[in-house]
Write a protein that holds these residues in place. Structure first.
Motif, mmCIF file in Angstrom:
data_model
loop_
_atom_site.group_PDB
_atom_site.id
_atom_site.type_symbol
_atom_site.label_atom_id
_atom_site.label_comp_id
_atom_site.label_asym_id
_atom_site.label_seq_id
_atom_site.Cartn_x
_atom_site.Cartn_y
_atom_site.Cartn_z
ATOM 1 N N MET A 1 0.843 -1.175 0.000
ATOM 2 C CA MET A 1 0.000 0.000 0.000
ATOM 3 C C MET A 1 0.885 1.234 0.000
ATOM 4 O O MET A 1 1.753 1.398 0.818
ATOM 5 C CB MET A 1 -0.898 -0.031 1.227
ATOM 6 C CG MET A 1 -1.774 1.159 1.363
ATOM 7 S SD MET A 1 -2.801 0.947 2.832
ATOM 8 C CE MET A 1 -3.675 2.462 2.746
ATOM 9 N N SER A 2 0.660 2.102 -0.931
ATOM 10 C CA SER A 2 1.466 3.304 -1.014
ATOM 11 C C SER A 2 0.723 4.467 -0.364
ATOM 12 O O SER A 2 -0.496 4.549 -0.435
ATOM 13 C CB SER A 2 1.805 3.563 -2.479
ATOM 14 O OG SER A 2 1.243 4.726 -2.944
ATOM 15 N N VAL A 3 1.485 5.305 0.290
ATOM 16 C CA VAL A 3 0.907 6.462 0.974
ATOM 17 C C VAL A 3 1.131 7.681 0.108
ATOM 18 O O VAL A 3 2.210 7.879 -0.442
ATOM 19 C CB VAL A 3 1.566 6.650 2.361
ATOM 20 C CG1 VAL A 3 1.069 7.906 3.021
ATOM 21 C CG2 VAL A 3 1.310 5.447 3.235
ATOM 22 N N ALA A 4 0.114 8.505 0.009
ATOM 23 C CA ALA A 4 0.207 9.721 -0.797
ATOM 24 C C ALA A 4 1.236 10.674 -0.206
ATOM 25 O O ALA A 4 1.495 10.669 0.990
ATOM 26 C CB ALA A 4 -1.152 10.402 -0.870
ATOM 27 N N THR A 5 1.803 11.477 -1.064
ATOM 28 C CA THR A 5 2.731 12.514 -0.629
ATOM 29 C C THR A 5 1.918 13.697 -0.125
ATOM 30 O O THR A 5 0.943 14.087 -0.755
ATOM 31 C CB THR A 5 3.612 12.967 -1.811
ATOM 32 O OG1 THR A 5 4.275 11.827 -2.329
ATOM 33 C CG2 THR A 5 4.608 14.012 -1.381
ATOM 34 N N PRO A 6 2.307 14.265 1.028
ATOM 35 C CA PRO A 6 1.554 15.415 1.537
ATOM 36 C C PRO A 6 1.572 16.561 0.530
ATOM 37 O O PRO A 6 2.570 16.816 -0.126
ATOM 38 C CB PRO A 6 2.298 15.813 2.806
ATOM 39 C CG PRO A 6 3.128 14.640 3.164
ATOM 40 C CD PRO A 6 3.409 13.906 1.893
ATOM 41 N N CYS B 1 -6.866 12.739 4.316
ATOM 42 C CA CYS B 1 -5.488 12.789 3.817
ATOM 43 C C CYS B 1 -4.698 11.587 4.329
ATOM 44 O O CYS B 1 -4.332 11.530 5.507
ATOM 45 C CB CYS B 1 -4.827 14.094 4.257
ATOM 46 S SG CYS B 1 -3.124 14.246 3.700
ATOM 47 N N SER B 2 -4.426 10.650 3.444
ATOM 48 C CA SER B 2 -3.708 9.441 3.868
ATOM 49 C C SER B 2 -2.261 9.724 4.251
ATOM 50 O O SER B 2 -1.699 9.042 5.111
ATOM 51 C CB SER B 2 -3.773 8.374 2.781
ATOM 52 O OG SER B 2 -3.149 8.822 1.593
ATOM 53 N N ALA B 3 -1.643 10.730 3.643
ATOM 54 C CA ALA B 3 -0.256 11.060 3.973
ATOM 55 C C ALA B 3 -0.148 11.584 5.410
ATOM 56 O O ALA B 3 0.714 11.147 6.186
ATOM 57 C CB ALA B 3 0.303 12.084 2.994
ATOM 58 N N CYS B 4 -1.029 12.491 5.771
ATOM 59 C CA CYS B 4 -1.005 13.029 7.133
ATOM 60 C C CYS B 4 -1.448 11.971 8.142
ATOM 61 O O CYS B 4 -0.922 11.913 9.257
ATOM 62 C CB CYS B 4 -1.875 14.280 7.232
ATOM 63 S SG CYS B 4 -1.148 15.718 6.419
ATOM 64 N N GLU B 5 -2.388 11.129 7.764
ATOM 65 C CA GLU B 5 -2.821 10.054 8.650
ATOM 66 C C GLU B 5 -1.660 9.101 8.937
ATOM 67 O O GLU B 5 -1.440 8.693 10.080
ATOM 68 C CB GLU B 5 -3.987 9.286 8.047
ATOM 69 C CG GLU B 5 -4.477 8.176 8.956
ATOM 70 C CD GLU B 5 -5.591 7.357 8.332
ATOM 71 O OE1 GLU B 5 -6.368 6.800 9.110
ATOM 72 O OE2 GLU B 5 -5.663 7.274 7.092
ATOM 73 N N ALA B 6 -0.885 8.765 7.913
ATOM 74 C CA ALA B 6 0.274 7.881 8.100
ATOM 75 C C ALA B 6 1.301 8.532 9.016
ATOM 76 O O ALA B 6 1.883 7.870 9.885
ATOM 77 C CB ALA B 6 0.896 7.540 6.748
ATOM 78 N N GLU B 7 1.525 9.828 8.848
ATOM 79 C CA GLU B 7 2.474 10.533 9.710
ATOM 80 C C GLU B 7 1.971 10.563 11.145
ATOM 81 O O GLU B 7 2.736 10.380 12.092
ATOM 82 C CB GLU B 7 2.715 11.945 9.189
ATOM 83 C CG GLU B 7 3.804 12.667 9.939
ATOM 84 C CD GLU B 7 4.244 13.958 9.275
ATOM 85 O OE1 GLU B 7 4.793 14.807 10.004
ATOM 86 O OE2 GLU B 7 4.059 14.124 8.056
ATOM 87 N N GLN B 8 0.677 10.754 11.325
ATOM 88 C CA GLN B 8 0.084 10.769 12.657
ATOM 89 C C GLN B 8 0.250 9.407 13.331
ATOM 90 O O GLN B 8 0.581 9.326 14.513
ATOM 91 C CB GLN B 8 -1.394 11.156 12.570
ATOM 92 C CG GLN B 8 -2.100 11.252 13.908
ATOM 93 C CD GLN B 8 -2.813 9.975 14.301
ATOM 94 O OE1 GLN B 8 -3.310 9.225 13.484
ATOM 95 N NE2 GLN B 8 -2.861 9.715 15.581
ATOM 96 N N VAL B 9 0.058 8.335 12.588
ATOM 97 C CA VAL B 9 0.229 6.985 13.140
ATOM 98 C C VAL B 9 1.676 6.782 13.590
ATOM 99 O O VAL B 9 1.932 6.258 14.678
ATOM 100 C CB VAL B 9 -0.210 5.912 12.118
ATOM 101 C CG1 VAL B 9 0.241 4.525 12.549
ATOM 102 C CG2 VAL B 9 -1.715 5.959 11.915
#
Length: 85
Positions: free
Chosen positions: A1-6, A40-48
């Protein structure tokens, strides 16, 4: 699964993520961040990732008691972690 770039529009939210993770944002700001994280999947990934770091540091803090000289210093201005937000 790839995460979007912010995107550039994420910058203001990314600056708040660490504060959000430790539960130190005002309720209105926290609500805005939660709304953004839902879109926003990029920010969600960073939050995790930040939440995992906070949980790890909290586990270390609980595993080893503070040395006696810590009790003698003034309290930290940083609030205690609430774990994953």
């Amino acid at each position: 699964m790839s995460v979007a770039t912010p995107s550039p529009s994420c910058d203001s939210f990314r600056e708040l993520l660490a504060v959000y993770v430790i539960g130190a944002l005002e309720p209105e700001q926290a609500s805005e961040v939660r709304t953004h994280l839902g879109t926003c999947s990029a920010c969600e990934a960073e939050q995790v990732e930040l939440a995992q770091i906070v949980a790890f540091l909290d586990a270390i803090r609980r595993a080893w008691p503070d040395p006696p000289w810590i009790a003698e210093r003034p309290a930290s201005p940083m609030p205690p972690s609430k774990g994953m937000a």
